[in-house]
Design an enzyme around this catalytic site. Structure first.
Site, PDB file in Angstrom:
ATOM      1  N   GLU A  53      -3.452   3.285  -1.675  1.00  0.00           N
ATOM      2  CA  GLU A  53      -2.806   2.022  -2.060  1.00  0.00           C
ATOM      3  C   GLU A  53      -3.436   1.487  -3.341  1.00  0.00           C
ATOM      4  O   GLU A  53      -4.602   1.786  -3.639  1.00  0.00           O
ATOM      5  CB  GLU A  53      -2.999   1.019  -0.903  1.00  0.00           C
ATOM      6  CG  GLU A  53      -2.372  -0.344  -1.169  1.00  0.00           C
ATOM      7  CD  GLU A  53      -2.276  -1.206   0.084  1.00  0.00           C
ATOM      8  OE1 GLU A  53      -2.928  -0.881   1.094  1.00  0.00           O
ATOM      9  OE2 GLU A  53      -1.536  -2.211   0.045  1.00  0.00           O
ATOM     10  N   ASN A 198       6.845  -1.793   4.768  1.00  0.00           N
ATOM     11  CA  ASN A 198       5.509  -1.664   5.357  1.00  0.00           C
ATOM     12  C   ASN A 198       5.197  -2.923   6.161  1.00  0.00           C
ATOM     13  O   ASN A 198       5.334  -4.037   5.650  1.00  0.00           O
ATOM     14  CB  ASN A 198       4.463  -1.505   4.246  1.00  0.00           C
ATOM     15  CG  ASN A 198       3.040  -1.567   4.797  1.00  0.00           C
ATOM     16  OD1 ASN A 198       2.563  -0.601   5.375  1.00  0.00           O
ATOM     17  ND2 ASN A 198       2.369  -2.698   4.634  1.00  0.00           N
ATOM     18  N   GLU A 199       4.797  -2.736   7.381  1.00  0.00           N
ATOM     19  CA  GLU A 199       4.415  -3.866   8.238  1.00  0.00           C
ATOM     20  C   GLU A 199       5.361  -5.048   8.016  1.00  0.00           C
ATOM     21  O   GLU A 199       4.928  -6.168   7.707  1.00  0.00           O
ATOM     22  CB  GLU A 199       2.948  -4.258   8.007  1.00  0.00           C
ATOM     23  CG  GLU A 199       2.005  -3.138   8.388  1.00  0.00           C
ATOM     24  CD  GLU A 199       0.524  -3.514   8.442  1.00  0.00           C
ATOM     25  OE1 GLU A 199       0.167  -4.651   8.103  1.00  0.00           O
ATOM     26  OE2 GLU A 199      -0.275  -2.636   8.839  1.00  0.00           O
ATOM     27  N   TYR A 272      -5.574   0.302  13.522  1.00  0.00           N
ATOM     28  CA  TYR A 272      -6.943   0.331  13.000  1.00  0.00           C
ATOM     29  C   TYR A 272      -7.940   0.182  14.146  1.00  0.00           C
ATOM     30  O   TYR A 272      -7.626  -0.419  15.177  1.00  0.00           O
ATOM     31  CB  TYR A 272      -7.154  -0.804  11.990  1.00  0.00           C
ATOM     32  CG  TYR A 272      -6.490  -0.516  10.661  1.00  0.00           C
ATOM     33  CD1 TYR A 272      -7.100   0.302   9.734  1.00  0.00           C
ATOM     34  CD2 TYR A 272      -5.235  -1.039  10.357  1.00  0.00           C
ATOM     35  CE1 TYR A 272      -6.500   0.588   8.515  1.00  0.00           C
ATOM     36  CE2 TYR A 272      -4.622  -0.761   9.138  1.00  0.00           C
ATOM     37  CZ  TYR A 272      -5.259   0.058   8.225  1.00  0.00           C
ATOM     38  OH  TYR A 272      -4.663   0.345   7.021  1.00  0.00           O
ATOM     39  N   GLU A 328      -1.204   4.511   9.153  1.00  0.00           N
ATOM     40  CA  GLU A 328      -2.418   3.761   8.817  1.00  0.00           C
ATOM     41  C   GLU A 328      -3.314   3.790  10.047  1.00  0.00           C
ATOM     42  O   GLU A 328      -2.962   3.232  11.091  1.00  0.00           O
ATOM     43  CB  GLU A 328      -2.101   2.314   8.415  1.00  0.00           C
ATOM     44  CG  GLU A 328      -1.465   2.218   7.047  1.00  0.00           C
ATOM     45  CD  GLU A 328      -1.361   0.796   6.500  1.00  0.00           C
ATOM     46  OE1 GLU A 328      -2.207  -0.048   6.854  1.00  0.00           O
ATOM     47  OE2 GLU A 328      -0.420   0.555   5.720  1.00  0.00           O
ATOM     48  N   GLN A 377      -8.368   4.709   4.010  1.00  0.00           N
ATOM     49  CA  GLN A 377      -7.538   5.241   2.950  1.00  0.00           C
ATOM     50  C   GLN A 377      -8.277   6.397   2.296  1.00  0.00           C
ATOM     51  O   GLN A 377      -9.186   6.926   2.911  1.00  0.00           O
ATOM     52  CB  GLN A 377      -7.192   4.136   1.972  1.00  0.00           C
ATOM     53  CG  GLN A 377      -6.317   3.044   2.617  1.00  0.00           C
ATOM     54  CD  GLN A 377      -5.603   2.139   1.623  1.00  0.00           C
ATOM     55  OE1 GLN A 377      -5.562   2.381   0.423  1.00  0.00           O
ATOM     56  NE2 GLN A 377      -5.030   1.047   2.150  1.00  0.00           N
TER      57      GLN A 377
HETATM   58  O1  AHR Z   1      -4.880  -0.559   4.557  1.00  0.00           O
HETATM   59  C1  AHR Z   1      -4.999  -1.897   4.210  1.00  0.00           C
HETATM   60  C2  AHR Z   1      -3.810  -2.730   4.695  1.00  0.00           C
HETATM   61  O2  AHR Z   1      -3.747  -2.723   6.086  1.00  0.00           O
HETATM   62  C3  AHR Z   1      -2.450  -2.233   4.285  1.00  0.00           C
HETATM   63  O3  AHR Z   1      -2.105  -2.635   3.005  1.00  0.00           O
HETATM   64  C4  AHR Z   1      -1.556  -2.875   5.299  1.00  0.00           C
HETATM   65  O4  AHR Z   1      -0.388  -2.141   5.540  1.00  0.00           O
HETATM   66  C5  AHR Z   1      -2.438  -2.988   6.520  1.00  0.00           C
HETATM   67  O5  AHR Z   1      -2.380  -4.239   7.078  1.00  0.00           O
END
Ligand code: AHR
Length: 524
Positions: A53, A198-199, A272, A328, A377
């Protein structure tokens, strides 16, 4: 913690001795049985995908230094980073975001006059747009990866996205294809994957499932690849929590689609590892055993999350046509001291290596539904492969796990049985070990072993009925301490070392040091 202290000071030489004595079966050995006669689903190489990103120093500095930089580069892209990433056989790279994707306007990043903008998602810093479509495609090409482009649904339009795809992929002389040629690339680019937003339930526009699925139909219908030589898969925004309402709405939209006009091939899942809720507060370095265990117990929830979301997908798609794309994932920890907190720069330790292996194992076990994943990432951001500082570069422990797992790319999963036992500390309990096995593309049996327990070595007695190999070889990633990291000053604190062991009558024995990962390949 006496156990951890013992682990911390276990000299490397003793570890090397333990590893080389693989043939004697220890009394407390964990019996692992690999059934090579029952190859299952393909572990799609795309589960080893990456994510780059426009965030912090990932693109600017970490990947892109510009044509005139003193840092060695090819067409503006760092040579050292490309060389390191090539070793990982990166299957695809997701770009330009993340949250940034829903604020990205592709025309700012093409042609001679680039438009500098503020990166409103990540710290409001200046983005010169020197790295745009052509530079991303050049980067993907240099590392040998396919392009995964996320289009702007939040602040863009269907037409803007449709034009971008035509600009990139048209193989006939349309006005946009001619503009691409005038900007230096007459041949159409290949876009293997396109993310539709995205999200969208959060930074992508705070949409409700109904609002998003209305957009999904339009983007899914009108935004297409025109490169007839390169099929493109479309990926819808999926959930970012165990909640299944969003998944239900997206999958129902897919099920109810009519005929040829609209389709997609995947739905994302963002997950995450953040122990104890947001904001992320677990230290990335200088932590103890309790922190180690809390983070790893949290990451193991990935399995339940996938099961829960897959069950809803199965309801609409029992043939598993739609891929669950975990695009992600990774540890989100506290930012490195002195860094800009909006840059999400964090250290990467041996714990991250174990965490990466555990997640890759989970994805492999769900290979029939999870056919793509992108760690968050790639460079200098979150659970990164690589860290850079000016001209310096260092490979992280996570990098080495991805490298060791290369033989699993496009391999077929093999059934493995073992008693994982348990490891507990301070009210946290989890399996002590983990293992997966697969038949690689070149027909070899590969086994990955993880010893989660930071205190006790794990003795494995592996039986491989029907396997006639005489020798196993591979690599082990161990570290002086659970929080060991690689730094620019000491880049080789956590690096894999070779392991070999004889195989006798389809059986072998190996010992794995505490908090370590091993990948073994049988010679036949
Ligand atoms: O990876 C960092 C951020 O986490 C990304 O931009 C977003 O999609 C997520 O919330």
């Amino acid at each position: 913690m006496p156990g951890f202290a013992m682990r911390a000071f276990l000299p490397r030489i003793l570890l090397a001795f333990i590893l080389s004595c693989g043939s004697a079966v220890a009394q407390d050995a964990i019996a692992v049985r690999v059934d090579a006669s029952q190859p299952g689903a393909k572990i799609d190489r795309h589960i080893f995908g990456q994510f780059a990103e426009h965030l912090g120093t990932q693109i600017y500095g970490g990947i892109w230094v510009g044509h005139h930089s003193k840092i060695p580069n090819v067409r503006g892209i760092r040579k050292d980073v490309v060389a390191a990433l090539r070793e990982l056989h990166v299957p695809d790279v997701r770009w330009p975001g993340g949250c940034y994707a829903d604020q990205y306007h592709w025309r700012d990043g093409i042609g001679k006059a680039r438009k500098a903008r503020l990166n409103a998602s990540w710290g409001g810093v200046l983005d010169t747009n020197a790295f745009g479509t052509h530079e991303f495609m050049e980067f993907a090409n240099q590392i040998g990866a396919e392009a995964y482009v996320s289009v702007n649904v939040g602040s863009g339009t269907v037409k803007e996205a449709a034009d971008w795809l035509e600009y990139m992929t048209a193989d006939k002389p349309t006005a946009l294809a001619k503009e691409r040629a005038a900007n230096g690339h007459p041949a159409p680019y290949k876009v293997a994957f396109m993310g539709i937003g995205n999200e969208s339930w959060d930074c992508g526009g705070l949409m409700t499932p109904t609002e998003y699925t209305a957009q999904l139909r339009l983007y899914g219908r009108f935004v297409n690849s025109y490169n007839s030589a390169a099929p493109m898969q479309k990926i819808a925004v999926g959930p970012g929590s165990p909640d299944t309402d969003w998944t239900d709405a997206v999958m129902k939209t897919w099920k109810d689609r009519r005929g040829w006009s609209f389709d997609f091939n995947g739905m994302s899942l963002h997950a995450y590892t953040v122990f104890g809720g947001w904001p992320p507060h677990m230290p990335a370095s200088d932590f103890g055993e309790q922190d180690y265990a809390e983070v790893l117990s949290e990451t193991l929830k990935m399995d339940g999350l996938i099961q829960k979301q897959s069950a809803v997908m199965d309801k609409y798609d029992p043939d598993k046509k739609i891929t669950l794309v975990v695009d992600e994932w990774g540890a989100w920890l506290t930012a490195t001291k002195g860094s800009n907190p909006a840059f999400l720069q964090q250290q990467n330790s041996q714990r991250d290596a174990v965490l990466a292996a555990l997640n890759l194992n989970i994805f492999a076990r769900h290979a029939d539904r999870v056919r793509m994943a992108n760690i968050a990432q790639m460079v200098n951001v979150l659970q990164a492969m690589i860290m850079t500082d000016g001209a310096k570069m260092v490979r992280t422990p996570t990098y080495y796990v991805f490298k060791m797992y290369v033989p699993f790319q496009d391999a077929q999963i093999l059934p493995v049985t073992f008693d994982a036992g348990s490891y507990s500390v301070g009210g946290i309990s989890m399996p002590r070990v983990d293992a997966i096995a697969a038949k690689s593309k070149d027909g070899k049996t590969v086994i990955a072993l993880t010893n989660i327990d930071p205190n006790r070595p794990a003795n494995f007695a592996i039986s491989l009925p029907g396997i006639t190999a005489a020798q196993v070889q591979g690599q082990v990633l161990t570290a002086p301490k659970i929080d060991s990291v690689n730094t620019f000053q000491a880049p080789n604190t956590v690096t894999p070392r070779p392991v070999t062991s004889p195989v006798k009558d389809g059986a072998l024995a190996v010992t794995l040091a505490p908090a370590s990962v091993m990948v073994l390949t049988l010679d036949r």
